[in-house]
Design an enzyme around this catalytic site. Structure first.
Site, PDB file in Angstrom:
ATOM      1  N   VAL A 157      -6.553  20.610  -1.907  1.00 37.23           N
ATOM      2  CA  VAL A 157      -6.400  20.844  -0.465  1.00 37.23           C
ATOM      3  C   VAL A 157      -6.294  22.348  -0.165  1.00 37.23           C
ATOM      4  O   VAL A 157      -6.718  22.811   0.891  1.00 37.23           O
ATOM      5  CB  VAL A 157      -5.150  20.074   0.052  1.00 37.23           C
ATOM      6  CG1 VAL A 157      -4.745  20.531   1.445  1.00 37.23           C
ATOM      7  CG2 VAL A 157      -5.405  18.577   0.021  1.00 37.23           C
TER       8      VAL A 157
ATOM      9  N   ARG B 102      11.227  -0.828   7.604  1.00 35.98           N
ATOM     10  CA  ARG B 102      12.026  -1.722   8.456  1.00 35.98           C
ATOM     11  C   ARG B 102      13.424  -1.907   7.850  1.00 35.98           C
ATOM     12  O   ARG B 102      14.408  -1.919   8.538  1.00 35.98           O
ATOM     13  CB  ARG B 102      11.300  -3.064   8.548  1.00 35.98           C
ATOM     14  CG  ARG B 102      11.683  -3.924   9.692  1.00 35.98           C
ATOM     15  CD  ARG B 102      10.762  -5.108   9.780  1.00 35.98           C
ATOM     16  NE  ARG B 102      10.159  -5.424   8.477  1.00 35.98           N
ATOM     17  CZ  ARG B 102       9.233  -6.337   8.271  1.00 35.98           C
ATOM     18  NH1 ARG B 102       8.773  -7.027   9.289  1.00 35.98           N
ATOM     19  NH2 ARG B 102       8.760  -6.573   7.065  1.00 35.98           N
ATOM     20  N   ARG B 103      13.475  -2.039   6.494  1.00 30.05           N
ATOM     21  CA  ARG B 103      14.744  -2.311   5.814  1.00 30.05           C
ATOM     22  C   ARG B 103      14.981  -1.236   4.750  1.00 30.05           C
ATOM     23  O   ARG B 103      14.447  -1.325   3.636  1.00 30.05           O
ATOM     24  CB  ARG B 103      14.685  -3.700   5.168  1.00 30.05           C
ATOM     25  CG  ARG B 103      14.444  -4.813   6.203  1.00 30.05           C
ATOM     26  CD  ARG B 103      13.947  -6.069   5.550  1.00 30.05           C
ATOM     27  NE  ARG B 103      12.644  -5.859   4.914  1.00 30.05           N
ATOM     28  CZ  ARG B 103      11.980  -6.795   4.248  1.00 30.05           C
ATOM     29  NH1 ARG B 103      12.492  -8.012   4.141  1.00 30.05           N
ATOM     30  NH2 ARG B 103      10.814  -6.539   3.684  1.00 30.05           N
TER      31      ARG B 103
ATOM     32  N   LYS C 278     -13.092  -6.490  10.095  1.00 28.25           N
ATOM     33  CA  LYS C 278     -13.872  -5.509   9.327  1.00 28.25           C
ATOM     34  C   LYS C 278     -15.300  -5.426   9.860  1.00 28.25           C
ATOM     35  O   LYS C 278     -15.886  -4.335   9.917  1.00 28.25           O
ATOM     36  CB  LYS C 278     -13.846  -5.884   7.848  1.00 28.25           C
ATOM     37  CG  LYS C 278     -12.426  -5.736   7.262  1.00 28.25           C
ATOM     38  CD  LYS C 278     -12.293  -6.447   5.939  1.00 28.25           C
ATOM     39  CE  LYS C 278     -10.908  -6.254   5.346  1.00 28.25           C
ATOM     40  NZ  LYS C 278     -10.656  -7.122   4.186  1.00 28.25           N
TER      41      LYS C 278
ATOM     42  N   VAL D 278       0.834  -1.210   0.000  1.00 22.79           N
ATOM     43  CA  VAL D 278       0.000   0.000   0.000  1.00 22.79           C
ATOM     44  C   VAL D 278       0.869   1.261   0.000  1.00 22.79           C
ATOM     45  O   VAL D 278       0.645   2.184  -0.791  1.00 22.79           O
ATOM     46  CB  VAL D 278      -0.963   0.005   1.218  1.00 22.79           C
ATOM     47  CG1 VAL D 278      -1.830   1.273   1.211  1.00 22.79           C
ATOM     48  CG2 VAL D 278      -1.842  -1.240   1.221  1.00 22.79           C
TER      49      VAL D 278
ATOM     50  N   GLU E 263      -2.396 -15.269   0.258  1.00 21.54           N
ATOM     51  CA  GLU E 263      -1.026 -15.180   0.739  1.00 21.54           C
ATOM     52  C   GLU E 263      -0.494 -16.576   1.029  1.00 21.54           C
ATOM     53  O   GLU E 263      -1.261 -17.538   1.140  1.00 21.54           O
ATOM     54  CB  GLU E 263      -0.991 -14.333   2.010  1.00 21.54           C
ATOM     55  CG  GLU E 263      -1.285 -12.871   1.691  1.00 21.54           C
ATOM     56  CD  GLU E 263      -1.227 -11.992   2.922  1.00 21.54           C
ATOM     57  OE1 GLU E 263      -0.527 -12.355   3.878  1.00 21.54           O
ATOM     58  OE2 GLU E 263      -1.895 -10.945   2.907  1.00 21.54           O
TER      59      GLU E 263
ATOM     60  N   GLY F 130     -11.040  -1.963   1.045  1.00 25.41           N
ATOM     61  CA  GLY F 130     -10.082  -1.300   0.152  1.00 25.41           C
ATOM     62  C   GLY F 130     -10.573  -0.013  -0.457  1.00 25.41           C
ATOM     63  O   GLY F 130     -10.811   0.976   0.230  1.00 25.41           O
TER      64      GLY F 130
ATOM     65  N   GLY G  67      -5.415  -4.675  -2.623  1.00 25.41           N
ATOM     66  CA  GLY G  67      -4.445  -4.342  -3.663  1.00 25.41           C
ATOM     67  C   GLY G  67      -3.838  -2.981  -3.376  1.00 25.41           C
ATOM     68  O   GLY G  67      -4.460  -2.128  -2.750  1.00 25.41           O
TER      69      GLY G  67
ATOM     70  N   ILE H 122     -13.371   0.791  -1.802  1.00 20.70           N
ATOM     71  CA  ILE H 122     -14.801   1.111  -1.792  1.00 20.70           C
ATOM     72  C   ILE H 122     -15.099   2.177  -0.740  1.00 20.70           C
ATOM     73  O   ILE H 122     -14.828   1.981   0.448  1.00 20.70           O
ATOM     74  CB  ILE H 122     -15.652  -0.142  -1.481  1.00 20.70           C
ATOM     75  CG1 ILE H 122     -15.293  -1.289  -2.435  1.00 20.70           C
ATOM     76  CG2 ILE H 122     -17.138   0.182  -1.566  1.00 20.70           C
ATOM     77  CD1 ILE H 122     -15.971  -2.605  -2.106  1.00 20.70           C
TER      78      ILE H 122
HETATM   79  N1  LIG Z   1      -2.360  -4.954   0.920  1.00 19.41           N
HETATM   80  C1  LIG Z   1      -3.667  -4.679   0.817  1.00 19.41           C
HETATM   81  O1  LIG Z   1      -4.297  -4.978  -0.210  1.00 19.41           O
HETATM   82  C2  LIG Z   1      -4.368  -3.997   1.958  1.00 19.41           C
HETATM   83  C3  LIG Z   1      -5.748  -3.700   1.821  1.00 19.41           C
HETATM   84  C4  LIG Z   1      -6.404  -3.023   2.861  1.00 19.41           C
HETATM   85  C5  LIG Z   1      -5.706  -2.720   4.007  1.00 19.41           C
HETATM   86  N2  LIG Z   1      -4.380  -3.060   4.125  1.00 19.41           N
HETATM   87  C6  LIG Z   1      -3.702  -2.729   5.360  1.00 19.41           C
HETATM   88  O2  LIG Z   1      -2.642  -1.832   5.069  1.00 19.41           O
HETATM   89  C7  LIG Z   1      -1.562  -2.053   5.970  1.00 19.41           C
HETATM   90  C8  LIG Z   1      -0.295  -2.307   5.163  1.00 19.41           C
HETATM   91  O3  LIG Z   1      -0.458  -3.447   4.334  1.00 19.41           O
HETATM   92  P1  LIG Z   1       0.607  -3.822   3.208  1.00 19.41           P
HETATM   93  O4  LIG Z   1      -0.020  -4.937   2.423  1.00 19.41           O
HETATM   94  O5  LIG Z   1       1.076  -2.628   2.493  1.00 19.41           O
HETATM   95  O6  LIG Z   1       1.781  -4.414   4.107  1.00 19.41           O
HETATM   96  P2  LIG Z   1       3.279  -4.778   3.653  1.00 19.41           P
HETATM   97  O7  LIG Z   1       3.371  -4.883   2.173  1.00 19.41           O
HETATM   98  O8  LIG Z   1       3.704  -5.941   4.481  1.00 19.41           O
HETATM   99  O9  LIG Z   1       4.122  -3.491   4.087  1.00 19.41           O
HETATM  100  C9  LIG Z   1       4.409  -3.183   5.425  1.00 19.41           C
HETATM  101  C10 LIG Z   1       5.444  -2.067   5.458  1.00 19.41           C
HETATM  102  O10 LIG Z   1       5.692  -1.714   6.812  1.00 19.41           O
HETATM  103  C11 LIG Z   1       7.095  -1.628   7.022  1.00 19.41           C
HETATM  104  N3  LIG Z   1       7.376  -1.937   8.436  1.00 19.41           N
HETATM  105  C12 LIG Z   1       7.194  -3.091   9.097  1.00 19.41           C
HETATM  106  N4  LIG Z   1       7.531  -2.963  10.384  1.00 19.41           N
HETATM  107  C13 LIG Z   1       7.930  -1.677  10.541  1.00 19.41           C
HETATM  108  C14 LIG Z   1       8.425  -0.919  11.627  1.00 19.41           C
HETATM  109  N5  LIG Z   1       8.561  -1.464  12.844  1.00 19.41           N
HETATM  110  N6  LIG Z   1       8.753   0.385  11.413  1.00 19.41           N
HETATM  111  C15 LIG Z   1       8.621   0.953  10.188  1.00 19.41           C
HETATM  112  N7  LIG Z   1       8.173   0.274   9.112  1.00 19.41           N
HETATM  113  C16 LIG Z   1       7.839  -1.015   9.291  1.00 19.41           C
HETATM  114  C17 LIG Z   1       7.703  -2.623   6.077  1.00 19.41           C
HETATM  115  O11 LIG Z   1       9.061  -2.250   5.833  1.00 19.41           O
HETATM  116  P3  LIG Z   1      10.032  -3.097   4.858  1.00 19.41           P
HETATM  117  O12 LIG Z   1       9.389  -3.019   3.485  1.00 19.41           O
HETATM  118  O13 LIG Z   1      11.292  -2.382   4.895  1.00 19.41           O
HETATM  119  O14 LIG Z   1      10.061  -4.476   5.392  1.00 19.41           O
HETATM  120  C18 LIG Z   1       6.781  -2.451   4.853  1.00 19.41           C
HETATM  121  O15 LIG Z   1       7.260  -1.405   4.045  1.00 19.41           O
HETATM  122  C19 LIG Z   1      -2.004  -3.203   6.867  1.00 19.41           C
HETATM  123  O16 LIG Z   1      -2.586  -2.690   8.043  1.00 19.41           O
HETATM  124  C20 LIG Z   1      -3.055  -3.908   6.036  1.00 19.41           C
HETATM  125  O17 LIG Z   1      -4.009  -4.595   6.839  1.00 19.41           O
HETATM  126  C21 LIG Z   1      -3.716  -3.686   3.121  1.00 19.41           C
END
Ligand SMILES: NC(=O)c1ccc[n+]([C@@H]2O[C@H](COP(=O)([O-])OP(=O)(O)OC[C@H]3O[C@@H](n4cnc5c(N)ncnc54)[C@H](OP(=O)(O)O)[C@@H]3O)[C@@H](O)[C@H]2O)c1
Length: 440
Positions: free
Chosen positions: A32, A44-45, A202, A13, A187, A131, A303, A133
């Site tokens: 805005v 994190r990385r 949700k 995201v 996943e 997402g 997504g 919507i």
């Molecule tokens: N993916 C979807 O379709 C979707 C849909 C709706 C809601 N969401 C929500 O959106 C959020 C993010 O989802 P995502 O899919 O984007 O997750 P993701 O791809 O796993 O990304 C997580 C990010 O957080 C970073 N991170 C992890 N631990 C951290 C820390 N301690 N300090 C700073 N950064 C840290 C990671 O860094 P690194 O990259 O360096 O490891 C990564 O960039 C979640 O709450 C999820 O439930 C996601």
């Protein structure tokens, strides 16, 4: 003056949030009334983010949140900690926050909402449910003058993809999940999706907003789709239904006292219902309100780009409030309605039994339903079960308390004449008529 944003997380995201902020910078500034600028991106990385300007990257999220030149914090890290502490730190220092974190909101949204109230800042989380919507804002704002009675929907794309694949191809659960994984809809560890936990989070968020009552994930009865079989899918078709994993949030009226129910389970729904036509990984939510009647919200529930669209929508709203002064609508939990356990909720069951094929079996089976006050809507013997030595009996009930239905199924399993309870699924009309056996 500009609105300065700290982005926490730059994964699926977050990467799209950065892209949209950069690609649409001029439009966003015009909408805005001030430029919206990235102050920093916490990850994190740091060495894994070549697409982000290096001077923005940091691995110290707390230090980024604490910076004086940050106005708004956008959290797309996920999980409970450190996300909760970082958001609370931001709120307490007067920064508005936007988050997509359904797990955190469903577990402890109250703490965040109360902190935001105390600090007089915004807390927005449209992306946390379904997402792209637009759903939370319509519930909270557009329907604020109405009385919402039910919010029921498909809020998990992975499980909808799996169930839809099973329906379209006749495949079993394992085969359909494998396809979902291969195509990127599931996943590597699909537990949170297939066991219903994601949908339960949700449901908690939706029920909280719809009924002005704090509902947490722990209040949501949750069953996943692992046990749905190809035979269940075929049985649903026989009833003119299709099986969907539903998140159902309902206002219940009983004896003059209002309460709410929030639950997630796979259920048969009538094929003419609009939710039955939602295929693939799409999401859809059906809302019923006293004055508005029925509404349906449909679109991509996950997504990177679709979710980032919702995040950006929130960010624009929060940024406008910063520029113009004032706050968006606060969460209201004034109704504090009791949340009813699943046992109290009236549902209908579809039960498939392998039974001994001899006289008296039907009355033994019917007796167990009658003893618990469960009225039978239809019974059908669908052919030989148990390798030909017995018969397959299908029973569809009228509405009854779930506890009575569950106790009946337990008792049936203990009958000598019942070789096995082959399938138990709830039937949800959601305002539509469900066909009885044989007339679909
Ligand atoms: N993916 C979807 O379709 C979707 C849909 C709706 C809601 N969401 C929500 O959106 C959020 C993010 O989802 P995502 O899919 O984007 O997750 P993701 O791809 O796993 O990304 C997580 C990010 O957080 C970073 N991170 C992890 N631990 C951290 C820390 N301690 N300090 C700073 N950064 C840290 C990671 O860094 P690194 O990259 O360096 O490891 C990564 O960039 C979640 O709450 C999820 O439930 C996601």
């Amino acid at each position: 003056m500009s609105v300065r944003v700290a982005l926490l997380g730059c994964g699926t995201v977050g990467t799209e949030v950065v892209r949209l902020l950069e690609d649409q910078a001029a439009d966003l500034a015009a909408r805005v009334g001030a430029p919206v600028e990235l102050a920093g991106v916490a990850v994190r990385r740091a060495n894994r983010h070549a697409g982000v300007r290096p001077e923005l990257l940091t691995t110290d999220a707390a230090a980024l949140v604490a910076r004086d030149d940050v106005d708004v914090v956008v959290e797309v890290v996920g999980g409970i900690e450190p996300a909760r502490s970082l958001l609370l730190q931001a709120i307490k220092s007067g920064k508005s926050v936007v988050t997509a974190n359904k797990a955190l909101l469903a577990e402890d949204g109250a703490t965040l909402a109360e902190a935001a109230d105390a600090a007089g800042v915004d807390l927005y989380y449209e992306a946390s449910v379904a997402g792209a919507i637009p759903l939370l804002r319509p519930l909270r704002e557009s329907l604020a003058g109405d009385r919402i009675t039910r919010v029921a929907g498909i809020v998990n794309g992975t499980t909808n993809f799996v169930l839809d694949a099973m329906t379209q191809s006749g495949a079993g659960y394992a085969e359909a999940l494998e396809e979902a994984t291969r195509l990127g809809y599931a996943e590597a560890d699909p537990t949170a999706d297939v066991d219903g936990y994601d949908a339960a989070s949700k449901a908690a968020i939706l029920a909280t907003i719809a009924f002005h009552t704090r509902v947490t994930a722990a209040d949501v009865h949750c069953e996943g789709i692992r046990r749905v079989t190809a035979a269940d899918i075929a049985a649903a078709e026989g009833l003119g239904c299709t099986i969907k994993l539903l998140a159902i949030c309902e206002r219940l009226d009983g004896g003059g006292t209002e309460s709410v129910s929030a639950r997630v389970y796979p259920a048969m729904i009538p094929r003419p219902h609009p939710l039955a036509a939602v295929g693939g990984a799409f999401n859809a939510v059906f809302v019923e309100a006293d004055a508005a009647g029925q509404l349906m919200f449909y679109g991509q529930g996950a997504g990177g780009a679709p979710t980032a669209s919702a995040v950006l929508g929130d960010l624009v709203a929060v940024a406008r409030n910063r520029v113009g002064g004032g706050r968006g609508p606060r969460e209201t939990a004034y109704a504090s309605l009791p949340v009813r356990p699943i046992g109290d909720v009236t549902t209908r069951y579809h039960v498939s039994l392998d039974v001994t094929d001899r006289a008296g079996v039907l009355s033994a089976v019917a007796g167990e339903f009658a003893r618990r006050g469960v009225s039978i809507a239809a019974v059908r013997q669908t052919g030989a079960g148990d390798g030909g030595a017995g018969a397959r009996l299908v029973v569809v009930t009228h509405g009854a308390p779930d506890s009575a239905l569950a106790a009946t199924v337990d008792a049936l399993a203990g009958l000598d004449v019942v070789h096995g309870v082959e399938g138990v699924l709830r039937v949800e009309g959601l305002g539509h008529r469900v066909a009885t056996l044989g007339d679909s």
